[in-house]
Design a protein around this motif. Structure first.
Motif, mmCIF file in Angstrom:
data_model
loop_
_atom_site.group_PDB
_atom_site.id
_atom_site.type_symbol
_atom_site.label_atom_id
_atom_site.label_comp_id
_atom_site.label_asym_id
_atom_site.label_seq_id
_atom_site.Cartn_x
_atom_site.Cartn_y
_atom_site.Cartn_z
ATOM 1 N N LEU A 243 0.848 -1.189 0.000
ATOM 2 C CA LEU A 243 0.000 0.000 0.000
ATOM 3 C C LEU A 243 0.885 1.241 0.000
ATOM 4 O O LEU A 243 1.685 1.451 0.913
ATOM 5 C CB LEU A 243 -0.910 -0.013 1.223
ATOM 6 N N LEU A 268 -5.567 -6.690 4.707
ATOM 7 C CA LEU A 268 -4.566 -5.639 4.847
ATOM 8 C C LEU A 268 -3.757 -5.909 6.108
ATOM 9 O O LEU A 268 -4.332 -6.078 7.187
ATOM 10 C CB LEU A 268 -5.246 -4.265 4.935
ATOM 11 N N VAL A 278 -1.203 -5.865 0.983
ATOM 12 C CA VAL A 278 -2.588 -6.039 0.570
ATOM 13 C C VAL A 278 -2.657 -7.332 -0.227
ATOM 14 O O VAL A 278 -1.981 -7.494 -1.243
ATOM 15 C CB VAL A 278 -3.071 -4.860 -0.288
ATOM 16 N N VAL A 345 -8.900 3.579 -0.982
ATOM 17 C CA VAL A 345 -7.840 3.026 -1.828
ATOM 18 C C VAL A 345 -8.109 3.327 -3.292
ATOM 19 O O VAL A 345 -9.225 3.161 -3.791
ATOM 20 C CB VAL A 345 -7.718 1.504 -1.612
ATOM 21 N N ASP A 349 -2.579 3.283 -5.648
ATOM 22 C CA ASP A 349 -2.039 3.023 -4.307
ATOM 23 C C ASP A 349 -1.452 1.622 -4.172
ATOM 24 O O ASP A 349 -0.774 1.332 -3.181
ATOM 25 C CB ASP A 349 -3.142 3.174 -3.248
ATOM 26 N N LEU A 350 -1.722 0.749 -5.133
ATOM 27 C CA LEU A 350 -1.294 -0.647 -5.046
ATOM 28 C C LEU A 350 0.004 -0.849 -5.827
ATOM 29 O O LEU A 350 0.025 -0.762 -7.054
ATOM 30 C CB LEU A 350 -2.386 -1.571 -5.576
#
Length: 415
Positions: A243, A268, A278, A345, A349-350
């Motif tokens: 994250l 998470l 994640v 999210v 963001d990943l």
């Protein structure tokens, strides 16, 4: 001893190299060696690991969670060993200065049809001796302000640690002779004369008792020994993201699991390093160590496809599997799944992170083996299903495997 006519031949009168020969340098194999040294000092243990160091697969490629034991059927090995193992793992980490923390976690219901399952999970946790607090939405926000849901469970005994560091310490404390880079290619097991193992390098190691803790390859080792495990390992890859905004999550946040499948769903996890993982999803791997879609080993894939249980499993869970594949191939789909728990999210963001592979035993009829599976045969003990929470439960699992190995050793006229 010498190698002849596709057999490992034992020369009469030659001394054994060890009393117990352990195959597999993950946390279960190392815990077994550690437990043997404490239960029966002086027992000679040799451990063979095909990689150049310990914990290179399941042990070193997971989310680092010390599980509480809330998910598992009361009375099962998973339930008993996870509850006991969580406390022992915290104690072990404290004793040896291994990074860890008891953080607690939230299990969050995001839809009304999950509320009965959440309540049932709370009851199961209490049956397993775990303190569980049921929370409404407002109370949940006190723990995780950015998480959305209708209700949640707070499980205070869940924690995090560095399992690879635990494995390294177990290796140091085990008293075993550990040989890295020793891939087993043949096993000759004779009830009257013990076990001889041939490695890819041409070395032969003789032991009185064999312990198979080979993880992703445990079924293959069992068959090399001459035993039919009754199940096959079907590898499932779990893909993770990091994250980019870790401040969105304070601790550990899980969805309510699907009772029909042994995977816990995308969750998470704030790790020891402060980052937030994640994942994982659960997609078929194309090799036992298939950590991405590009790693394909035709022989291993062919063996998986030849096992009738693989097709039965696919037929039974195709809808669930389709969703997992979609999330594997699309970061946007993965982000949508995460937003059920964490609405803030965004796809960007990943950040892709290292994947892991779960060694899941599957029966011929497609049933997923739901509990730890340990099989004992003449001169051998096979650990045939030890996916999560095996790292959490590794110390009590190791004691149980050690107990069986030492009993077999005594019966064989060893120490």
């Amino acid at each position: 001893m010498h190698y002849r006519n596709r057999e490992v031949v034992q020369v009469a009168g030659q001394a054994y190299d060890c009393d117990v020969l352990v195959i597999g340098g993950g946390i279960v194999g190392l815990s077994t060696a550690y437990a043997i040294s404490r239960a029966a000092p002086g027992t000679r243990v040799t451990l063979l690991e095909k990689e150049p160091g310990p914990a290179r697969h399941q042990t070193g490629r997971n989310s680092g969670v010390i599980h509480s034991g809330i998910y598992y059927r009361p009375g099962s090995l998973k339930a008993r060993y996870a509850v006991r193992g969580a406390a022992e793992m915290v104690k072990f980490c404290t004793e040896y200065g291994i990074p860890h923390a008891v953080t607690g976690k939230l299990i969050v219901a995001t839809a009304r049809d999950e509320l009965p399952r959440l309540h049932a999970l709370a009851q199961r946790g209490r049956e397993n001796g775990i303190t569980v607090r049921e929370l409404g939405a407002a109370q949940m926000a006190e723990y995780e302000p950015e998480v959305d849901g209708l209700a949640a469970l707070h499980v205070g005994t869940t924690g995090i640690c560095d399992f690879a560091a635990v494995a390294r310490r177990l290796a140091e404390e085990s008293g075993a002779e550990i040989r890295y880079g020793a891939r087993v290619v043949r096993v000759d097991r004779r009830p009257d004369r013990g076990v001889a193992v041939l490695t890819a390098a041409g070395d032969v190691v003789r032991g009185r008792i064999l312990v198979n803790c080979a993880g992703l390859h445990c079924d293959g080792i069992a068959r090399l020994t001459g035993d039919e495990p009754g199940a096959r390992i079907v590898p499932f890859r779990g893909e993770y993201y990091e994250l980019a905004r870790p401040e969105l999550v304070r601790g550990l946040v899980y969805p309510v699991p699907d009772p029909a499948f042994p995977f816990l769903g995308v969750h998470l996890t704030r790790g020891i390093d402060g980052g937030v993982h994640v994942g994982p999803n659960a997609v078929p791997a194309l090799a036992r160590e298939g950590y991405d879609w590009h790693t394909v080993r035709p022989r291993e894939l062919g063996a998986t496809l030849a096992w009738p249980g693989s097709w039965q499993l696919a037929r039974r869970h195709w809808r669930y599997g389709g969703g997992e594949l979609r999330r594997s191939l699309s970061r946007a789909a993965f982000a949508r799944a995460v937003r059920r728990l964490l609405p803030a999210v965004r796809e960007e963001d990943l950040v892709p992170a290292a994947a892991g592979v779960r060694a899941q035993a599957v029966l011929r009829d497609g049933t997923l083996v739901d509990d730890f599976l340990i099989q004992q045969t003449p001169r051998a003990v096979h650990v045939l299903n030890a996916p999560s929470p095996a790292a959490t439960a590794s110390l009590p699992i190791g004691r149980e495997v050690a107990r069986r190995a030492l009993a077999a050793l005594a019966a064989a006229g060893g120490r």
